[in-house]
Design an enzyme around this catalytic site. Structure first.
Site, PDB file in Angstrom:
ATOM      1  N   ASP A 153       0.867  -1.178   0.000  1.00 52.53           N
ATOM      2  CA  ASP A 153       0.000   0.000   0.000  1.00 52.53           C
ATOM      3  C   ASP A 153       0.907   1.232   0.000  1.00 52.53           C
ATOM      4  OD1 ASP A 153      -1.723  -2.125   0.625  1.00 52.53           O
ATOM      5  OD2 ASP A 153      -3.062  -0.818   1.772  1.00 52.53           O
ATOM      6  N   LYS A 217      -6.824   3.332  -3.552  1.00 52.76           N
ATOM      7  CA  LYS A 217      -7.250   3.333  -2.152  1.00 52.76           C
ATOM      8  C   LYS A 217      -7.446   4.781  -1.716  1.00 52.76           C
ATOM      9  CE  LYS A 217      -5.297   2.006   2.376  1.00 52.76           C
ATOM     10  NZ  LYS A 217      -4.249   1.234   3.062  1.00 52.76           N
ATOM     11  N   LYS A 253     -10.198   0.285  -2.688  1.00 51.79           N
ATOM     12  CA  LYS A 253     -10.163   0.042  -1.247  1.00 51.79           C
ATOM     13  C   LYS A 253     -10.438   1.335  -0.494  1.00 51.79           C
ATOM     14  CE  LYS A 253      -7.042  -1.235   2.541  1.00 51.79           C
ATOM     15  NZ  LYS A 253      -5.719  -1.728   2.932  1.00 51.79           N
TER      16      LYS A 253
END
Lengths: 317, 307
Positions: A153, A217, A253
């Site tokens: 991430d 995300k 996400k």
């Protein structure tokens, strides 16, 4: 995942000016319409068997997260144990999708999860601020991959993005992408709360997807404004349109601030109604959350027994 | 409640609301029901709570428990006394509501309100004294101090009496919160207005939000999920006293997570409730746990002399 720029959009990232022209040529977002659409989809009533299905699906989509300065190996191990068996009193509860930790805890998480089908996600690139030199960020990613992370991430350089240096952001994502060797998937965090406008979120989404993100995300969970239904809806529209244009599917996400089952189910409705059922799997949609899992488990117990459950019946994280 | 004051001005009718977590929400279900006075004349619409309102109230009560049970007993006494002060200041309104609800004369209703205020002061005095009465230093055969002290049970669901809309209510809620529990109160089904107005008093009396939560509606409907709720630690069944079958069902449901149950009068409790009598400590001790600790005295005896 293809790491080259898909053909219909070939050349848009060849220079700062072509990239800027492309990103600024994206249609403007109607904020009122977007928020109204997100709110309207949030009013859907999901009950009984559909709710039970939604709860299990949401559990299987959780990146169970601990990103604190005070994280210990023991805490990461207990989190991993929870990911493997969220409800010790009910073996039918599904496993979560992943455990999300800092890079130095990735090896601990990997060891605790063994060969179970729960991924290790590691934040990297000087999370959460992203304010470090590129080689420091890349070393951060390398260490996480070496420690056994299945997913990285990364945070984008919001400073460069807001200054309009889109190509710098693009090249940085490409460089991180190149470090994600093997089957490692890359999630790109925009920190939507710092991007100021919906137009910027749309541009960042396309920029991230062009650069080869496997997931986009919303946020780190470390700033005031995290995932909201509206900004997630916007990103879902982006992945839908990106697949329509290029054939490449990208996951979404939302992270931070999703705490209740009701919220999670609203997000699942957004996914189904915007991107479509193809995204309703943990491979393409995730929740970045920690306290959400306990609420889902309590709701699950309520559906199973008919009695309201309480915090005494789920683990304290 | 008249529609006008005789001078052509329409009176402003009050929207009665629930009291959950220090806020005044409507019922999640959006339902209301008609509340009438003793002569079946319409008084107001009260919210008709659903099981989700009950759930929300339990969450609020649980959240408030840490702070309230951790507050000093002295501080809790001050807060209870403050409720009495606020109630005194709004006595006229409560006299009117009690007179309407219970069909009493103004003088009798005024006596009920005064008794309610006095009851609050009485329990305010008990907050820092109950530990001396039910706790203490126990004599043991060893070099230890052995100390028992009462601790609050947790979140307590209180089914308020159906008949006595204010004095009965105060008499069941005050002992629960005086000892550090937090309460989810189900007001009298047919006479809920004094309870809903009392929540306005609580909101302005330094009572932290969530310590007392007030729900109105059908007692059986709200009580069932509360009795079965795994995060409720005790239940006072006083308000189910008129319905033996309901009280039994609730007690069975409450057994599942070993809730403390206070049975209604005539069913294991006293023969009948007379709220004007000295209440004693029964209602306080019903929702207290006794924690006993052993602590070395430091006297190690003969063999320890060399230390």
């Amino acid at each position: 995942m293809s790491t080259s720029t898909p053909s219909p959009l070939a050349g848009v990232a060849s220079s700062d000016s072509t990239l800027r022209r492309f990103l600024h040529g994206l249609p403007g977002v109607d904020p009122v319409g977007l928020e109204a659409r997100a709110a309207a989809l949030g009013t859907r009533s999901i009950k009984t068997t559909a709710k039970a299905h939604a709860i299990d699906l949401a559990i299987s989509m959780i990146d169970l997260t601990t990103l604190e300065g005070a994280d210990t190996p023991g805490k990461v191990r207990s989190l991993a144990a929870k990911a493997l068996r969220p409800d010790p009193s009910d073996r039918s509860a599904p496993m979560t999708a992943a455990v999300c930790v800092y890079p130095d805890m990735a090896a601990t998480a990997r060891a605790a999860l063994g060969d179970a089908d729960v991924k290790v996600a590691s934040v990297a690139t000087a999370f959460p601020a992203g304010r470090a030199a590129l080689d420091v960020k890349l070393a951060d990613v390398r260490s996480a991959v070496a420690a056994g992370a299945d997913e990285i991430d990364m945070v984008i350089d919001r400073g460069a993005f807001l200054a309009g240096h889109y190509l710098d952001v693009y090249e940085e994502i490409r460089a991180v992408r190149a470090e994600c060797t093997g089957h490692v998937r890359l999630k790109v965090i925009f920190e939507t709360g710092e991007l100021s406008t919906y137009d910027n979120i749309r541009r960042a989404s396309w920029l991230g997807m062009l650069a080869g993100a496997d997931f986009i995300k919303t946020s780190t969970g470390k700033v005031g404004t995290n995932a909201t239904p509206a900004n997630t809806l916007l990103m879902l529209e982006a992945v839908r349109d990106f697949r329509a244009q290029t054939g490449t599917q990208v996951g979404v996400k939302p992270a931070g601030g999703i705490r209740t089952t009701k919220d999670a189910v609203k997000y699942l409705v957004l996914v189904n109604e915007t991107a479509g059922p193809d995204w309703l799997t943990s491979h393409w949609f995730r929740f970045g959350a920690s306290s959400l899992l306990n609420d889902l488990l309590m709701q699950r117990q309520k559906l199973r027994t008919g009695r309201y459950s309480g915090p005494d019946y789920v683990t304290v994280d | 409640m008249s529609d006008s004051d005789g001078k052509g001005r329409l009176t402003v009718l009050k929207t009665y609301k629930l009291y959950v977590g220090g806020k005044f929400p409507r019922s999640e279900s959006g339902r209301v029901y008609e509340v009438t006075d003793a002569k079946s004349r319409w008084l107001a619409n009260a919210p008709r709570s659903s099981r989700k309102d009950a759930r929300d109230a339990v969450v609020a009560a649980r959240k408030a428990f840490g702070g309230w049970s951790g507050a000093t007993a002295y501080n809790r006494g001050q807060v209870l006394y403050r409720i009495a002060e606020m109630l005194e200041g709004r006595a006229d309104q409560f006299v009117r509501e009690v007179a309407d609800a219970e069909g009493l004369s103004r003088a009798k209703a005024a006596a009920v309100v005064e008794a309610s205020i006095d009851r609050l002061v009485w329990y305010a005095g008990w907050t820092d004294k109950i530990a001396q009465v039910v706790g203490g230093a126990n004599p043991v055969a060893g070099p230890y101090f052995n100390l028992s002290s009462p601790e609050p049970t947790g979140v307590v669901a209180v089914l308020a009496p159906q008949q006595s809309s204010l004095l009965g209510l105060v008499s069941v809620v005050a002992p629960v919160v005086a000892t550090g529990n937090t309460a989810v109160v189900v007001a009298s089904e047919t006479r809920p207005l004094p309870a809903l107005s009392l929540s306005e008093v609580l909101a302005t009396s330094d009572v932290p939000g969530g310590v007392v939560n007030v729900l109105s509606g059908r007692t059986a409907e709200i009580a069932a999920p509360l009795a079965a709720h795994q995060d409720v630690n005790g239940i006072d069944l006083t308000g189910a006293g008129g319905d033996a079958a309901l009280a039994k069902d609730l007690e069975v449901a409450a057994a599942d997570n070993l809730k403390r149950v206070l049975r209604p009068s005539g069913q294991g409790g006293p023969a009948a409730d007379d709220w004007t009598q000295d209440p004693g400590t029964r209602r306080m001790t019903a929702f207290l746990e006794t924690k006993t600790v052993w602590h070395p005295t430091g006297a190690l005896g003969v063999s320890g002399g060399s230390y």
